[in-house]
Design an enzyme around this catalytic site. Structure first.
Site, PDB file in Angstrom:
ATOM      1  CG  MET A   1      53.351  28.373  52.135  1.00 61.22           C
ATOM      2  SD  MET A   1      54.082  29.990  52.420  1.00 61.22           S
ATOM      3  CE  MET A   1      54.227  30.008  54.190  1.00 61.22           C
TER       4      MET A   1
ATOM      5  CE  LYS B   1      27.728  28.563  47.936  1.00 55.40           C
ATOM      6  NZ  LYS B   1      26.529  28.412  48.784  1.00 55.40           N
TER       7      LYS B   1
ATOM      8  NE  ARG C   1      23.607  28.918  55.655  1.00 57.69           N
ATOM      9  CZ  ARG C   1      24.104  28.383  54.538  1.00 57.69           C
ATOM     10  NH1 ARG C   1      25.170  27.616  54.594  1.00 57.69           N
ATOM     11  NH2 ARG C   1      23.521  28.600  53.377  1.00 57.69           N
TER      12      ARG C   1
ATOM     13  CE1 TYR D   1      61.060  23.874  56.563  1.00 57.49           C
ATOM     14  CE2 TYR D   1      58.917  23.766  55.472  1.00 57.49           C
ATOM     15  CZ  TYR D   1      60.172  24.339  55.624  1.00 57.49           C
ATOM     16  OH  TYR D   1      60.534  25.382  54.817  1.00 57.49           O
TER      17      TYR D   1
HETATM   18  C1  LIG Z   1      25.718  27.253  48.269  1.00 53.56           C
HETATM   19  C2  LIG Z   1      24.256  27.282  48.183  1.00 53.56           C
HETATM   20  C3  LIG Z   1      23.557  26.525  47.223  1.00 53.56           C
HETATM   21  C4  LIG Z   1      24.235  25.504  46.329  1.00 53.56           C
HETATM   22  O1  LIG Z   1      24.284  24.253  46.976  1.00 53.56           O
HETATM   23  P1  LIG Z   1      24.892  22.967  46.241  1.00 53.56           P
HETATM   24  O2  LIG Z   1      24.781  21.893  47.254  1.00 53.56           O
HETATM   25  O3  LIG Z   1      26.309  23.300  45.939  1.00 53.56           O
HETATM   26  O4  LIG Z   1      24.095  22.745  45.012  1.00 53.56           O
HETATM   27  C5  LIG Z   1      22.195  26.720  47.107  1.00 53.56           C
HETATM   28  N1  LIG Z   1      21.533  27.577  47.919  1.00 53.56           N
HETATM   29  C6  LIG Z   1      22.167  28.283  48.887  1.00 53.56           C
HETATM   30  C7  LIG Z   1      21.379  29.187  49.761  1.00 53.56           C
HETATM   31  C8  LIG Z   1      23.537  28.151  49.068  1.00 53.56           C
HETATM   32  O5  LIG Z   1      24.153  28.830  50.042  1.00 53.56           O
END
Ligand SMILES: *Cc1c(COP(=O)(O)O)cnc(C)c1O
Length: 368
Positions: A313, A38, A136, A264
């Protein structure tokens, strides 16, 4: 390695392979490996990373959103892809591109079934996510009866996996809590498995879960940060290699007299003579303003050069009063020796935040 002539993020695919093999070595031979790619593979570059991992034998990919999965399909990735946080608006496209949703609430389950039926799907692979303490996303234990009833009433779904996510797998002070999460997951699974027609994969471990909870690997593990070279502990960081090096170059040297200011808002006012180097990287590239005013640093000719004044920036100015350097010299913002984790710690952040923040404007280059 080639010397940088501009700001680049250099990604070493040999180190990616090393990290993958190290993490694999912690698993039983038939435990599957899901690579979490991701957010552009944690800020590196998802397509080449996924290609490389697919060649090296990864079983599954995970992304957060549908569009990230679509990009992987466009790049020719054939492996199954779990979408961790799909949005109802994208379900149709998700099905068209053979992406597999995480279903985490009664509402999302009902909506997905409706669209899968509309699209005349049969046995479409889905992943049922349970909340065991992270609070979550996820079904609760009490939702099991509802899930089973929904599944019985449709032919369109197949449960590819049951999973959960650990809240503090890197924190050994939270071992009791993590073990409780694992126990809760086991209890849900034991209740559900005999009532399912499918044989879903079970998984709960992220990177730190893999390393700290060897008895909880189940059928598959999901690793992100470990693949990119961070183990969330001093011990494990030694076994992994950060795959990305953020390099830049000195644009110009300035000599600052006592009483002059830099940058700045005149945030830095010199008490004495200073030499500064201007570097073409700024908050638009992912180096946030919190690193400014002496907090963060870069490496020039093996020495730390702290950021002077506010982060701009597109630029930072760093203090090179005690460093022998000139315009054109290479700058390491983070890499294998001076890691993103160390730099992120200067602002009480974590490697995850710094590496995923490196913006798309920074050119990616690959080794291996
Ligand atoms: C991002 C994520 C992972 C990966 O976690 P790491 O600590 O980067 O290995 C695994 N499972 C879920 C549900 C995640 O959101």
């Amino acid at each position: 390695m080639p010397k940088a002539q501009e700001t680049i993020l250099e990604i070493d695919l040999r180190d990616l392979k090393h990290n993958f093999e190290y993490l694999k070595s912690k698993l039983k031979p038939n435990t599957k490996f899901m690579a979490v790619v991701k957010a552009f593979a944690y800020g590196s570059e998802a397509l080449k990373i996924a290609k490389s991992l697919e060649e090296n034998g990864v079983d599954y990919f995970a992304v957060a959103y549908t569009q990230e999965g679509v990009a992987l399909r466009d790049a020719g990735i054939k492996s199954p892809i779990l979408v961790l946080h799909p949005q109802t608006a994208n379900f149709k496209e998700l099905i068209e591109r053979c992406l597999e949703p995480s279903l985490y609430s009664p509402k999302v389950l009902e909506e997905f079934i409706q669209i899968a039926e509309q699209e005349s799907q049969e046995n479409y692979p889905v992943h049922i996510k349970f909340n065991t303490g992270l609070n979550r996303l996820g079904f609760w234990e009490k939702d099991v009866a509802f899930i089973l009833e929904q599944l019985r009433e449709t032919k369109s779904l197949k449960v590819a996996s049951l999973f959960s996510h650990l809240a503090a797998s890197e924190d050994l002070n939270e071992k009791a809590f993590t073990n409780k999460q694992i126990k809760t997951f086991e209890k849900i699974v034991e209740n559900m498995l005999p009532k399912l027609k499918d044989k879903p994969l079970l998984h709960i471990c992220n990177t730190s879960g893999i390393l700290n909870y060897p008895d909880a690997h189940f059928d598959m593990v999901r690793s992100g940060i470990g693949l990119y070279g961070f183990g969330n502990s001093e011990k494990e960081n030694k076994n992994l290699i950060p795959i990305a090096t953020l390099k830049s170059v000195i644009s110009q040297i300035h000599h600052i007299e006592k009483g002059e200011s830099v940058g700045y808002n005149r945030a830095f006012k010199s008490q004495d003579f200073r030499k500064t180097a201007t570097i073409p990287i700024g908050h638009a590239d992912g180096i946030g303003r919190q690193y400014g005013n002496g907090v963060g640093y870069v490496i020039i000719n093996a020495k730390k050069a702290f950021i002077i004044g506010n982060v701009c920036m597109d630029m930072i100015m760093v203090d090179v009063s005690d460093i022998d350097c000139k315009a054109g010299d290479e700058v390491i913002v983070f890499g294998k020796n001076h890691t993103a984790e160390e730099l992120s710690e200067t602002i009480n952040s974590i490697s995850y935040e710094l590496i995923t923040a490196i913006s798309q404007r920074v050119k990616r280059s690959f080794i291996g």
